[in-house]
Enzyme design. Structure first.
Site, PDB file in Angstrom:
ATOM      1  N   CYS A  52       2.156   1.395   9.348  1.00 42.50           N
ATOM      2  CA  CYS A  52       3.457   1.708   8.348  1.00 42.50           C
ATOM      3  C   CYS A  52       4.069   2.491   9.386  1.00 42.50           C
ATOM      4  CB  CYS A  52       3.268   1.899   6.987  1.00 42.50           C
ATOM      5  SG  CYS A  52       4.418   2.115   6.085  1.00 42.50           S
TER       6      CYS A  52
ATOM      7  N   CYS B 152       9.491   3.249   5.394  1.00 44.46           N
ATOM      8  CA  CYS B 152       8.469   2.583   5.758  1.00 44.46           C
ATOM      9  C   CYS B 152       9.148   1.601   7.011  1.00 44.46           C
ATOM     10  CB  CYS B 152       7.712   1.636   4.904  1.00 44.46           C
ATOM     11  SG  CYS B 152       7.147   2.664   3.537  1.00 44.46           S
TER      12      CYS B 152
ATOM     13  N   LYS C  54       1.892  -5.578  -2.910  1.00 42.42           N
ATOM     14  CA  LYS C  54       2.390  -4.001  -3.174  1.00 42.42           C
ATOM     15  C   LYS C  54       3.270  -3.499  -3.966  1.00 42.42           C
ATOM     16  CE  LYS C  54       2.502   0.373  -0.346  1.00 42.42           C
ATOM     17  NZ  LYS C  54       2.386   0.831   1.090  1.00 42.42           N
TER      18      LYS C  54
ATOM     19  N   ARG D  62       1.168  10.494  -0.976  1.00 40.82           N
ATOM     20  CA  ARG D  62       2.242  11.123  -0.137  1.00 40.82           C
ATOM     21  C   ARG D  62       2.287  12.740   0.089  1.00 40.82           C
ATOM     22  NH1 ARG D  62       6.793   7.095  -3.183  1.00 40.82           N
ATOM     23  NH2 ARG D  62       5.681   5.161  -2.963  1.00 40.82           N
TER      24      ARG D  62
ATOM     25  N   LYS E 181      -2.437  -3.982  -4.649  1.00 39.20           N
ATOM     26  CA  LYS E 181      -2.304  -2.452  -4.590  1.00 39.20           C
ATOM     27  C   LYS E 181      -1.182  -1.981  -5.507  1.00 39.20           C
ATOM     28  CE  LYS E 181      -1.155   1.123  -1.594  1.00 39.20           C
ATOM     29  NZ  LYS E 181      -0.187   1.490  -0.179  1.00 39.20           N
TER      30      LYS E 181
ATOM     31  N   SER F 198      -4.530   6.599  -4.507  1.00 37.24           N
ATOM     32  CA  SER F 198      -4.626   7.907  -4.596  1.00 37.24           C
ATOM     33  C   SER F 198      -4.605   8.591  -6.062  1.00 37.24           C
ATOM     34  CB  SER F 198      -3.731   8.794  -3.684  1.00 37.24           C
ATOM     35  OG  SER F 198      -2.365   8.302  -3.948  1.00 37.24           O
TER      36      SER F 198
HETATM   37  C1  PBG Z   1       1.937   3.330   3.661  1.00 41.77           C
HETATM   38  C2  PBG Z   1       1.092   3.450   2.480  1.00 41.77           C
HETATM   39  C3  PBG Z   1       1.059   4.127   1.233  1.00 41.77           C
HETATM   40  C4  PBG Z   1      -0.033   3.911   0.768  1.00 41.77           C
HETATM   41  C5  PBG Z   1      -0.841   3.346   1.313  1.00 41.77           C
HETATM   42  N1  PBG Z   1      -0.053   2.888   2.546  1.00 41.77           N
HETATM   43  C6  PBG Z   1       2.283   5.074   0.592  1.00 41.77           C
HETATM   44  C7  PBG Z   1       3.277   4.215  -0.055  1.00 41.77           C
HETATM   45  O1  PBG Z   1       3.368   3.237  -0.001  1.00 41.77           O
HETATM   46  O2  PBG Z   1       4.083   5.050  -0.378  1.00 41.77           O
HETATM   47  C8  PBG Z   1      -0.560   4.542  -0.742  1.00 41.77           C
HETATM   48  C9  PBG Z   1      -2.246   4.773  -0.649  1.00 41.77           C
HETATM   49  C10 PBG Z   1      -2.398   5.591  -1.776  1.00 41.77           C
HETATM   50  O3  PBG Z   1      -1.762   5.850  -2.792  1.00 41.77           O
HETATM   51  O4  PBG Z   1      -3.575   5.840  -1.931  1.00 41.77           O
HETATM   52  N2  PBG Z   1       3.238   2.822   3.122  1.00 41.77           N
END
Ligand code: PBG
Length: 337
Positions: free
Chosen positions: A130, A140, A205, A215, A258, A284
């Site tokens: 990413c 992204c 996602k 983040r 996810k 997270s």
């Molecule tokens: C990158 C990415 C993200 C996460 C995984 N890959 C952040 C987002 O999409 O904002 C989030 C993973 C997490 O919250 O543990 N794009």
């Protein structure tokens, strides 16, 4: 629901579900879902420096690690039976296009080379693909005419994937949610003699509030706007199955859903309708919610973590990406004894 193969004891008033719950040994005997350390994947954040283990405030127990510390962490994971990691990078500098993502001496590329050197094939190295951690604006993809330009981003993601695979990643995991990113990455890998590198596609996602702590950890919050023009509306399930189908058609070897608990219906639906390995990412915010409640004494950390991981596996995920991986592997070992 009465199945023909089962006696209809309920109708006869004889159903006694508690018979098989009476003792711990009976419960273990009929347990349908078993977690194993080897199905857990630990996300790790790598940063510049040496000897650095910087705590992440929004995710107690998680750290940003310099490459040498990352190698030590990988060693601990292998000792515990966790055999895969998902890598995210914090580069020295960022720019408009996110060139740190595909730099051959980039932070994740160096981390991969070191892990490959220190762990050999024992560790499955998965690298997130990413641009958000590498762009100044935190989106992204690249910005053209004030929006994230899908097709201008594809070659950059492809280049990033090739660079990470050349450094030694076993698997690249595109998470940018650009249309046709899997096809672009597959073609670039194959064109570069990297046909053996697998793709774990973040297929479904959602634009989730549960990514907040990440983040902060990855310093990747968008500087303006949000991600809803590329990440999916959490209200949509059928559309998620369409995203999964598209990624498989483009050549994904595995798919990811996810966040995990908020999307267990999608995990189950994907399991029922595809044959590929399915990963679910306990993100997270899911981790932080359990940890924060446990810190307040409102939840039992271990029980809540293991229950959520078991539910994710029960729904159909064979791979569970979780910040609890290292700790959960320890708990599972203890329970085995
Ligand atoms: C990158 C990415 C993200 C996460 C995984 N890959 C952040 C987002 O999409 O904002 C989030 C993973 C997490 O919250 O543990 N794009």
């Amino acid at each position: 629901m009465t199945l023909l193969t089962e006696p209809n004891t309920a109708a006869a008033g004889a159903f006694r579900g508690r018979r098989l719950r009476r003792t711990a040994s009976l419960r273990a005997l009929v347990r349908e879902t078993r977690l194993h350390p080897s199905m857990l994947m630990q996300p790790l954040f790598v940063r510049p420096g040496t000897g650095v283990r910087e705590p992440i405030a929004s995710m107690p127990g998680q750290h940003r690690l310099s490459v040498d510390e990352l190698a030590r962490e990988a060693d601990r994971l292998l000792q515990a039976g966790v055999t895969s990691v998902l890598l995210f990078g914090l580069p020295d500098t960022k720019d408009a296009e996110g060139s740190g993502a595909w730099a051959d001496d980039g932070i994740v590329q160096r981390a991969i080379a070191e892990l490959r050197r220190s762990c050999g094939e024992d560790l499955a190295i998965v690298a997130d693909v990413c641009l958000c951690e590498y762009t100044l604006h935190g989106h992204c993809g690249v910005i053209r005419a004030a929006s994230v330009d899908n097709d201008a981003t594809l070659p950059l993601l492809a280049r990033t994937a090739v660079s990470l695979a050349s450094a030694g990643a076993d698997v690249v995991a595109p998470s940018a949610m650009m249309d046709a990113q899997v096809a672009a990455i597959r073609a670039a890998l194959d064109g570069d003699g990297l046909a053996q590198t697998a793709i774990l596609a973040y297929a479904a996602k959602h634009a989730s509030a549960f990514y907040g702590p990440f983040r902060e950890a990855a310093d990747s919050a968008p500087a303006f706007g949000d991600r809803r023009s590329y990440q999916m509306d959490p209200a949509n399930g059928r559309q998620a199955l369409g995203e999964i189908r598209a990624d498989l058609d483009e050549g994904a070897d595995m798919i990811m859903i996810k966040p995990a608990l908020p999307a267990l219906d999608l995990v189950a639906a994907a399991r029922a309708s595809t044959t590929v390995p399915i990963a679910a990412y306990q993100v997270s915010g899911e981790y932080a919610a359990i940890v924060a409640a446990a810190e307040r004494g409102w939840l039992d950390r271990r029980a809540a973590a293991l229950e959520s991981l078991t539910a994710i596996a029960r729904a159909g995920a064979g791979v569970v990406v979780t910040y609890f991986a290292l700790q959960a592997a320890g708990w599972l070992r203890e329970m085995d004894r």
